[in-house]
Design a protein around this motif. Structure first.
Motif, mmCIF file in Angstrom:
data_model
loop_
_atom_site.group_PDB
_atom_site.id
_atom_site.type_symbol
_atom_site.label_atom_id
_atom_site.label_comp_id
_atom_site.label_asym_id
_atom_site.label_seq_id
_atom_site.Cartn_x
_atom_site.Cartn_y
_atom_site.Cartn_z
ATOM 1 N N PRO A 254 0.802 -1.229 0.000
ATOM 2 C CA PRO A 254 0.000 0.000 0.000
ATOM 3 C C PRO A 254 0.836 1.281 0.000
ATOM 4 N N ASP A 255 1.928 1.328 0.774
ATOM 5 C CA ASP A 255 2.758 2.530 0.808
ATOM 6 C C ASP A 255 3.444 2.774 -0.532
ATOM 7 N N GLU A 256 3.901 1.708 -1.159
ATOM 8 C CA GLU A 256 4.591 1.868 -2.433
ATOM 9 C C GLU A 256 3.610 2.165 -3.566
ATOM 10 N N LEU A 257 2.398 1.616 -3.462
ATOM 11 C CA LEU A 257 1.355 1.987 -4.410
ATOM 12 C C LEU A 257 1.022 3.470 -4.267
ATOM 13 N N ALA A 258 0.968 3.960 -3.029
ATOM 14 C CA ALA A 258 0.693 5.382 -2.808
ATOM 15 C C ALA A 258 1.764 6.241 -3.462
ATOM 16 N N LEU A 259 3.022 5.832 -3.364
ATOM 17 C CA LEU A 259 4.098 6.576 -4.006
ATOM 18 C C LEU A 259 3.963 6.500 -5.526
ATOM 19 N N ALA A 260 3.641 5.320 -6.048
ATOM 20 C CA ALA A 260 3.469 5.177 -7.494
ATOM 21 C C ALA A 260 2.353 6.083 -8.002
ATOM 22 N N LEU A 261 1.232 6.131 -7.290
ATOM 23 C CA LEU A 261 0.117 6.982 -7.700
ATOM 24 C C LEU A 261 0.498 8.458 -7.626
ATOM 25 N N ALA A 262 1.258 8.828 -6.593
ATOM 26 C CA ALA A 262 1.722 10.219 -6.483
ATOM 27 C C ALA A 262 2.644 10.574 -7.639
ATOM 28 N N LEU A 263 3.503 9.643 -8.025
ATOM 29 C CA LEU A 263 4.395 9.888 -9.150
ATOM 30 C C LEU A 263 3.615 10.085 -10.443
ATOM 31 N N VAL A 264 2.665 9.199 -10.709
ATOM 32 C CA VAL A 264 1.882 9.294 -11.943
ATOM 33 C C VAL A 264 1.091 10.600 -11.972
ATOM 34 N N GLN A 265 0.586 11.021 -10.809
ATOM 35 C CA GLN A 265 -0.106 12.311 -10.752
ATOM 36 C C GLN A 265 0.860 13.446 -11.067
ATOM 37 N N GLY A 266 2.062 13.372 -10.509
ATOM 38 C CA GLY A 266 3.060 14.399 -10.780
ATOM 39 C C GLY A 266 3.477 14.435 -12.238
ATOM 40 N N TRP A 267 3.644 13.261 -12.834
ATOM 41 C CA TRP A 267 3.986 13.218 -14.261
ATOM 42 C C TRP A 267 2.872 13.837 -15.100
ATOM 43 N N CYS A 268 1.638 13.533 -14.742
ATOM 44 C CA CYS A 268 0.486 14.094 -15.445
ATOM 45 C C CYS A 268 0.453 15.618 -15.329
ATOM 46 N N ASP A 269 0.603 16.118 -14.104
ATOM 47 C CA ASP A 269 0.540 17.569 -13.886
ATOM 48 C C ASP A 269 1.636 18.291 -14.667
ATOM 49 N N ALA A 270 2.864 17.761 -14.596
ATOM 50 C CA ALA A 270 3.979 18.408 -15.278
ATOM 51 C C ALA A 270 3.805 18.356 -16.787
ATOM 52 N N ALA A 271 3.336 17.227 -17.311
ATOM 53 C CA ALA A 271 3.133 17.103 -18.748
ATOM 54 C C ALA A 271 2.072 18.075 -19.246
ATOM 55 N N GLN A 272 1.031 18.281 -18.438
ATOM 56 C CA GLN A 272 -0.018 19.222 -18.832
ATOM 57 C C GLN A 272 0.496 20.655 -18.827
ATOM 58 N N VAL A 273 1.360 20.984 -17.887
ATOM 59 C CA VAL A 273 1.970 22.319 -17.878
ATOM 60 C C VAL A 273 2.869 22.490 -19.098
ATOM 61 N N GLN A 274 3.612 21.448 -19.427
ATOM 62 C CA GLN A 274 4.539 21.514 -20.544
ATOM 63 C C GLN A 274 3.816 21.539 -21.896
ATOM 64 N N CYS A 275 2.706 20.808 -21.987
ATOM 65 C CA CYS A 275 1.967 20.683 -23.256
ATOM 66 C C CYS A 275 0.480 20.950 -23.010
ATOM 67 N N PRO A 276 0.114 22.190 -22.715
ATOM 68 C CA PRO A 276 -1.273 22.475 -22.332
ATOM 69 C C PRO A 276 -2.292 22.114 -23.412
ATOM 70 N N ALA A 277 -1.909 22.183 -24.674
ATOM 71 C CA ALA A 277 -2.845 21.845 -25.745
ATOM 72 C C ALA A 277 -3.201 20.361 -25.739
ATOM 73 N N GLU A 278 -2.385 19.559 -25.074
ATOM 74 C CA GLU A 278 -2.609 18.111 -25.034
ATOM 75 C C GLU A 278 -3.227 17.654 -23.711
ATOM 76 N N THR A 279 -3.830 18.581 -22.978
ATOM 77 C CA THR A 279 -4.384 18.254 -21.665
ATOM 78 C C THR A 279 -5.390 17.097 -21.711
ATOM 79 N N PRO A 280 -6.344 17.080 -22.635
ATOM 80 C CA PRO A 280 -7.281 15.932 -22.651
ATOM 81 C C PRO A 280 -6.572 14.603 -22.887
ATOM 82 N N ARG A 281 -5.599 14.599 -23.779
ATOM 83 C CA ARG A 281 -4.855 13.360 -24.061
ATOM 84 C C ARG A 281 -4.097 12.886 -22.821
#
Length: 326
Positions: A254-281
């Motif tokens: 559970p703790d490592e899954l929580a870290l994995a989910l936090a990472l994926v959320q962070g990757w998503c947030d950063a990618a959306q900032v970097q490529c705002p036109a691709e936010t839905p994708r």
């Protein structure tokens, strides 16, 4: 802003206002990653650091302390991991820009012992690492840092390499991101079969580009940092070794899954900032990846690299002659 170890860049403001938000990490985040960090470290490079310090100890008067400097120490996890694996006696200096984390680091190190069972001498110092001075490294036998160098630019690392050469110390840098990650099926990644989403490569590239943004010390090197620092150290005559140190996050934990989910959320947030036109994708990718992680029993592998460097043979003191002088 471009800062330097020497603080002589005339283009930089006279005094930094405060740390960049992307260079500030919460105690909760540091605690969440502590276990995966400890398992990921490359044992071979740690053993080389230990041998370096043993050789240094033999080259000086009996009982003289070994001096270790932990840059960007955070809550003290790096010191806590290394202290009991390295010879003593040890005198540590912990540097960070976060006074609250330094207080936590001081408390954490109170009960630590070196590999010989002796207590540590520990001093903390609140220091803006953007304007780190060569004097901070004076007298150090080993300079160490964890998850730090991917936040800075090439000029900062080049000047850190020069300062390490002037100090005549060894360098142990751990857990620098290398820009790679993959989801492996099966418990503990066996069978090691990668599960690829159609947009993994796109999100990964966008996130890595975001990692290269300015985090207060010029354009951050992000996944290129370990290789760049190795080049800078070799230019100063160091012998350098690089080794992989990937996180392997077990999704059934559970703790490592929580870290994995936090990472994926962070990757998503950063990618959306970097490529705002691709936010839905990117948002659709995030939904698919979260669903897969929550239903998986495999491993999310996140690439990191460790580095150990020591002065070349011609730059080292003659340990045997110094031993004879004692």
């Amino acid at each position: 802003m471009h800062s330097s170890l020497s603080g002589t860049d005339d283009r930089a403001p006279a005094a930094p206002v405060g740390p960049h938000p992307d260079a500030v990490f919460s105690a909760d985040w540091l605690a969440l990653r502590a276990g995966p960090d400890a398992r990921a470290r490359n044992a071979g490079l740690g053993a080389r650091a230990r041998q370096w310090l043993l050789d240094r100890a033999r080259s000086r008067e009996c009982g003289a302390a070994l001096h270790l400097l932990d840059l960007g120490c955070g809550s003290g996890a790096n010191t806590a991991f290394l202290a009991g694996r390295l010879p003593g006696p040890q005198s540590w200096r912990l540097l960070d820009h976060d006074a609250a984390l330094l207080t936590a680091a001081a408390a954490r190190t109170t009960q630590l012992r070196d590999a010989d069972g002796a207590a540590l001498a520990v001093r903390t110092q609140c220091c803006d690492l953007r304007t780190l001075q060569p004097a901070h490294l004076a007298g150090a036998d080993l300079v160490t840092a964890s998850a730090l160098i991917d936040l800075v630019d090439a000029g900062w690392l080049e000047q850190l390499a020069v300062a390490c050469a002037q100090a005549g110390c060894a360098v142990l840098i751990t857990l620098s991101v290398d820009g790679r990650w993959r989801l492996l099926s099966g418990e503990d990644g066996a069978p090691a079969q990668e599960e690829v989403d159609v947009d993994d490569a796109f999100v990964r590239a966008a996130f890595n580009d975001h990692q290269r943004r300015d985090k207060g010390v010029g354009g951050a090197l992000g996944p290129d940092a370990a290789a760049a620092f190795a080049t800078a150290l070799r230019a100063q005559g160091f012998e350098v070794a690089l080794a992989p140190s990937p996180w392997r996050l077990r999704l059934a934990n559970p703790d490592e899954l929580a870290l994995a989910l936090a990472l994926v959320q962070g990757w998503c947030d950063a990618a959306q900032v970097q490529c705002p036109a691709e936010t839905p994708r990117i948002a659709a990718w995030h939904r698919r990846r979260v669903e897969r992680l929550q239903g998986a029993c495999g491993v999310l592998e996140v690439g990191h690299a460790d580095l150990f460097a020591q002065p070349g043979a011609e730059a080292r003191p003659d340990a045997s002659s110094q031993t004879r002088k004692r």
